[in-house]
Design an enzyme around this catalytic site. Structure first.
Site, PDB file in Angstrom:
ATOM      1  N   ILE A 133       0.848  -1.182   0.000  1.00 35.30           N
ATOM      2  CA  ILE A 133       0.000   0.000   0.000  1.00 35.30           C
ATOM      3  C   ILE A 133       0.888   1.238   0.000  1.00 35.30           C
ATOM      4  O   ILE A 133       2.038   1.192   0.415  1.00 35.30           O
ATOM      5  CB  ILE A 133      -0.971   0.008   1.202  1.00 35.30           C
ATOM      6  CG1 ILE A 133      -0.224  -0.073   2.533  1.00 35.30           C
ATOM      7  CG2 ILE A 133      -1.959  -1.148   1.098  1.00 35.30           C
ATOM      8  CD1 ILE A 133      -1.154  -0.051   3.763  1.00 35.30           C
ATOM      9  N   ASP A 134       0.330   2.348  -0.468  1.00 35.57           N
ATOM     10  CA  ASP A 134       1.096   3.587  -0.558  1.00 35.57           C
ATOM     11  C   ASP A 134       1.575   4.043   0.819  1.00 35.57           C
ATOM     12  O   ASP A 134       0.984   3.690   1.846  1.00 35.57           O
ATOM     13  CB  ASP A 134       0.236   4.704  -1.167  1.00 35.57           C
ATOM     14  CG  ASP A 134      -0.166   4.422  -2.600  1.00 35.57           C
ATOM     15  OD1 ASP A 134       0.544   3.651  -3.271  1.00 35.57           O
ATOM     16  OD2 ASP A 134      -1.202   4.971  -3.035  1.00 35.57           O
ATOM     17  N   LYS A 135       2.611   4.855   0.811  1.00 35.89           N
ATOM     18  CA  LYS A 135       3.171   5.374   2.063  1.00 35.89           C
ATOM     19  C   LYS A 135       2.102   6.033   2.925  1.00 35.89           C
ATOM     20  O   LYS A 135       2.040   5.807   4.141  1.00 35.89           O
ATOM     21  CB  LYS A 135       4.296   6.371   1.749  1.00 35.89           C
ATOM     22  CG  LYS A 135       4.914   7.010   2.985  1.00 35.89           C
ATOM     23  CD  LYS A 135       5.978   8.028   2.608  1.00 35.89           C
ATOM     24  CE  LYS A 135       6.552   8.694   3.852  1.00 35.89           C
ATOM     25  NZ  LYS A 135       7.551   9.739   3.514  1.00 35.89           N
ATOM     26  N   THR A 137      -1.170   5.642   2.709  1.00 39.95           N
ATOM     27  CA  THR A 137      -2.339   4.792   2.961  1.00 39.95           C
ATOM     28  C   THR A 137      -2.070   4.025   4.250  1.00 39.95           C
ATOM     29  O   THR A 137      -0.979   3.498   4.455  1.00 39.95           O
ATOM     30  CB  THR A 137      -2.563   3.805   1.801  1.00 39.95           C
ATOM     31  OG1 THR A 137      -2.806   4.535   0.594  1.00 39.95           O
ATOM     32  CG2 THR A 137      -3.745   2.896   2.081  1.00 39.95           C
ATOM     33  N   ARG A 228      -7.493   5.460  -6.000  1.00 33.33           N
ATOM     34  CA  ARG A 228      -7.375   6.921  -6.040  1.00 33.33           C
ATOM     35  C   ARG A 228      -7.688   7.454  -7.436  1.00 33.33           C
ATOM     36  O   ARG A 228      -8.408   8.452  -7.600  1.00 33.33           O
ATOM     37  CB  ARG A 228      -5.969   7.338  -5.604  1.00 33.33           C
ATOM     38  CG  ARG A 228      -5.618   6.905  -4.195  1.00 33.33           C
ATOM     39  CD  ARG A 228      -4.131   7.022  -3.900  1.00 33.33           C
ATOM     40  NE  ARG A 228      -3.661   8.411  -3.970  1.00 33.33           N
ATOM     41  CZ  ARG A 228      -2.377   8.762  -3.903  1.00 33.33           C
ATOM     42  NH1 ARG A 228      -1.445   7.814  -3.774  1.00 33.33           N
ATOM     43  NH2 ARG A 228      -2.039  10.027  -3.944  1.00 33.33           N
TER      44      ARG A 228
END
Length: 308
Positions: A133-135, A137, A228
């Site tokens: 997952i993104d930083k 998130t 997103r």
């Protein structure tokens, strides 16, 4: 070193050992590493080759080879362990922590923190994230604790994210089927484009209020920034997601949280379902909008990705 044991059932009688191991979920790469980097396979305590035939009632055992060296250094990093057994670990990551080291984030990542936890226990291992997952998130990251488990967990893992978006969306289910490609004006940005890769996101609108809507999103595919990009393309960017048109007044990071993770746990394939409550910043944003954020929200999620 971890030892695995597989009894031979009647329907596998007469199979070659290599074929039998594949029916138990042992990958070709894992078989190769046991043969050439480990101690090999044993049938009733006797060393055997993978072309030997097995018989019903026999037991196959083997040790997984040690993990290869890693360049990731142990560091104290904030996260919690939401679930753990001998084959899998589910880590609950706060926003602001990258999953693994990159050129821009060489330390302070979830990988560093996991190795630090193992070191504190007197254990060794490597970091094998099944999902990333993104930083910014928050939420659940599934990790395989050995090479045998990694492909099995990757095959079965399913995720549900909570997303707080701008604008009022009608209640109920929806689906976005729109290809995603790199955005030409950005190194990291993505966009919906006919030339992109097929991308599908399913969602359910859980409620609306305060000019925002709360969604439970299940990605069918796994493209970079998929949720997103898809929600922004619908005209409802995530709150706080200034990369894709969101405003930061309500939240200083994009409002996306991996809340539910379901997977089949090796070696028996038993279903597991792990849930992570909303972190404080996300919950506070929901409160401002009059949207569920605590027990009521968890009850709403109970029917999403059920364990069975």
């Amino acid at each position: 070193m971890q030892r695995l044991t597989f009894p031979v059932p009647p329907d596998c009688d007469g199979m070659r050992l290599g074929v039998f191991l594949r029916t138990r979920g042992v990958s070709a790469a894992c078989i190769k590493s046991v043969k050439y980097q480990g101690a090999g396979f044993f049938l009733q305590g006797r060393s055997v080759y993978t072309d030997e035939r097995v018989r019903a009632g026999q037991r196959i055992t083997f040790d997984l080879p040690p993990d290869p060296p890693t360049d990731v250094q142990p560091e104290p990093v904030a996260f919690s362990v939401a679930y753990e057994d001998d084959f899998a670990a589910v880590l609950d990551k706060p926003a602001g922590v990258a999953v693994h080291p990159t050129l821009n984030h060489t330390g302070g990542t979830l990988a560093n923190g996991w190795l630090n936890l193992l070191q504190s226990r007197g254990e060794t291992g490597v970091f094998r994230p099944v999902n990333r997952i993104d930083k910014n998130t928050s939420g659940l990251v599934l990790c395989a604790k050995n090479a045998y488990a990694a492909p099995l967990l990757s095959k079965s893992a399913q995720k549900c994210y909570l997303a707080l978006v701008q604008g009022i969306m009608p209640p109920g289910p929806g689906r976005v089927d729109a290809p995603i490609a790199r955005r030409g004006d950005s190194i990291i940005g993505r966009c919906v484009d006919p030339s992109g890769k097929p991308s599908v996101t399913e969602y359910t609108v859980l409620g609306s209020g305060g000019g925002h809507s709360l969604l439970a999103c299940t990605p069918v595919t796994g493209r970079t920034h998929q949720i997103r990009v898809h929600l922004s393309w619908l005209g409802h960017p995530l709150a706080g997601d200034d990369l894709y048109g969101g405003e930061t007044a309500l939240l200083s990071r994009h409002a996306l949280h991996c809340a539910v993770l379901r997977f089949d746990c090796p070696p028996d394939g038993q279903h597991r379902r792990v849930v992570s409550p909303l972190p404080a910043d996300f919950a506070a944003a929901c409160d401002v909008c009059g949207l569920p954020a605590g027990d009521e929200l968890m009850l709403m999620l109970s029917s999403i990705l059920p364990p069975g």
